[in-house]
Every structure is written in structure tokens, then in C-alpha cells.
Design a protein around this motif. Structure first.
Motif, mmCIF file in Angstrom:
data_model
loop_
_atom_site.group_PDB
_atom_site.id
_atom_site.type_symbol
_atom_site.label_atom_id
_atom_site.label_comp_id
_atom_site.label_asym_id
_atom_site.label_seq_id
_atom_site.Cartn_x
_atom_site.Cartn_y
_atom_site.Cartn_z
ATOM 1 N N LEU A 11 -30.956 31.110 56.220
ATOM 2 C CA LEU A 11 -31.579 30.315 55.159
ATOM 3 C C LEU A 11 -30.651 29.180 54.722
ATOM 4 O O LEU A 11 -31.093 28.041 54.546
ATOM 5 C CB LEU A 11 -31.914 31.218 53.965
ATOM 6 C CG LEU A 11 -32.689 30.578 52.824
ATOM 7 C CD1 LEU A 11 -34.051 30.109 53.305
ATOM 8 C CD2 LEU A 11 -32.844 31.559 51.676
ATOM 9 N N LYS A 12 -29.371 29.472 54.572
ATOM 10 C CA LYS A 12 -28.405 28.447 54.181
ATOM 11 C C LYS A 12 -28.287 27.386 55.271
ATOM 12 O O LYS A 12 -28.203 26.194 54.975
ATOM 13 C CB LYS A 12 -27.053 29.082 53.906
ATOM 14 C CG LYS A 12 -26.037 28.125 53.349
ATOM 15 C CD LYS A 12 -24.765 28.849 52.961
ATOM 16 C CE LYS A 12 -23.776 27.896 52.357
ATOM 17 N NZ LYS A 12 -22.538 28.559 51.969
ATOM 18 N N ALA A 13 -28.288 27.794 56.520
ATOM 19 C CA ALA A 13 -28.218 26.851 57.635
ATOM 20 C C ALA A 13 -29.446 25.942 57.643
ATOM 21 O O ALA A 13 -29.339 24.738 57.893
ATOM 22 C CB ALA A 13 -28.102 27.603 58.950
ATOM 23 N N PHE A 14 -30.615 26.518 57.350
ATOM 24 C CA PHE A 14 -31.849 25.728 57.312
ATOM 25 C C PHE A 14 -31.791 24.682 56.207
ATOM 26 O O PHE A 14 -32.138 23.518 56.418
ATOM 27 C CB PHE A 14 -33.063 26.645 57.115
ATOM 28 C CG PHE A 14 -34.342 25.899 56.935
ATOM 29 C CD1 PHE A 14 -34.932 25.257 58.007
ATOM 30 C CD2 PHE A 14 -34.940 25.818 55.692
ATOM 31 C CE1 PHE A 14 -36.118 24.548 57.851
ATOM 32 C CE2 PHE A 14 -36.121 25.123 55.510
ATOM 33 C CZ PHE A 14 -36.709 24.480 56.596
ATOM 34 N N PHE A 15 -31.350 25.075 55.008
ATOM 35 C CA PHE A 15 -31.275 24.123 53.898
ATOM 36 C C PHE A 15 -30.238 23.036 54.161
ATOM 37 O O PHE A 15 -30.424 21.881 53.777
ATOM 38 C CB PHE A 15 -30.985 24.839 52.580
ATOM 39 C CG PHE A 15 -32.202 25.487 51.984
ATOM 40 C CD1 PHE A 15 -33.319 24.739 51.643
ATOM 41 C CD2 PHE A 15 -32.243 26.845 51.785
ATOM 42 C CE1 PHE A 15 -34.443 25.330 51.103
ATOM 43 C CE2 PHE A 15 -33.356 27.449 51.243
ATOM 44 C CZ PHE A 15 -34.467 26.690 50.907
ATOM 45 N N CYS A 16 -29.137 23.369 54.818
ATOM 46 C CA CYS A 16 -28.143 22.351 55.184
ATOM 47 C C CYS A 16 -28.736 21.363 56.184
ATOM 48 O O CYS A 16 -28.487 20.163 56.098
ATOM 49 C CB CYS A 16 -26.893 23.013 55.751
ATOM 50 S SG CYS A 16 -25.875 23.798 54.517
#
Length: 75
Positions: A30-35
Motif C-alpha cells: 500500500l505504501k509503495a502504491f501511494f509513493c
């Protein structure tokens, strides 16, 4: 070129500064997607970089020492 102490040469030498891309570690998908979305919205031309210092004499990487400012009082 800054003059810094080299641990390998054991003296102050001229150092070159090289910019290196910072490692990006993502804890979750999820963090990778938002980045990724943030990068697309802001433009992918921005990359976080950090300075690395290399001795001109022996090409050994050195860590910069914190600057000591004389006659400075803390608030």
C-alpha cells in the motif's frame, strides 16, 4: 572541493562530491502504491539524492564531520 580528513590517507585531502540516489524501501504494498501515485502526480523528474564524499588521492569514501561553530550560544 572541500578539504576533509581521510581515514585511509590519515590527512586532510581534497574530496569530490558525488550525488547518489537514495534507496527507497517500502514496508508494504500500500505504501509503495501511494509513493508511485505521488510520483506520477508530482512528476517523475524528482528523485531524492544524497551527497557522498570521495577522497581525490585514494578514492576512499569519507563521512562528513559535523561542523563546530565557535562562539555560538544555544537559545
Amino acid at each position: 572541493m572541500p578539504q576533509m580528513y581521510c581515514d585511509c590517507c590519515h590527512k586532510k585531502t581534497a574530496h569530490k562530491i558525488v550525488m547518489k540516489r537514495c534507496d527507497q524501501t517500502h514496508d508494504s504494498l500500500l505504501k509503495a502504491f501511494f509513493c508511485f501515485v505521488s510520483t506520477v502526480v508530482q512528476g517523475d523528474h524528482y528523485v531524492k539524492m544524497e551527497k557522498q564524499y570521495y577522497c581525490r588521492a585514494c578514492n576512499h569514501q569519507s563521512e562528513p564531520q559535523p561542523a563546530i561553530l565557535p562562539n555560538v550560544k544555544a537559545a
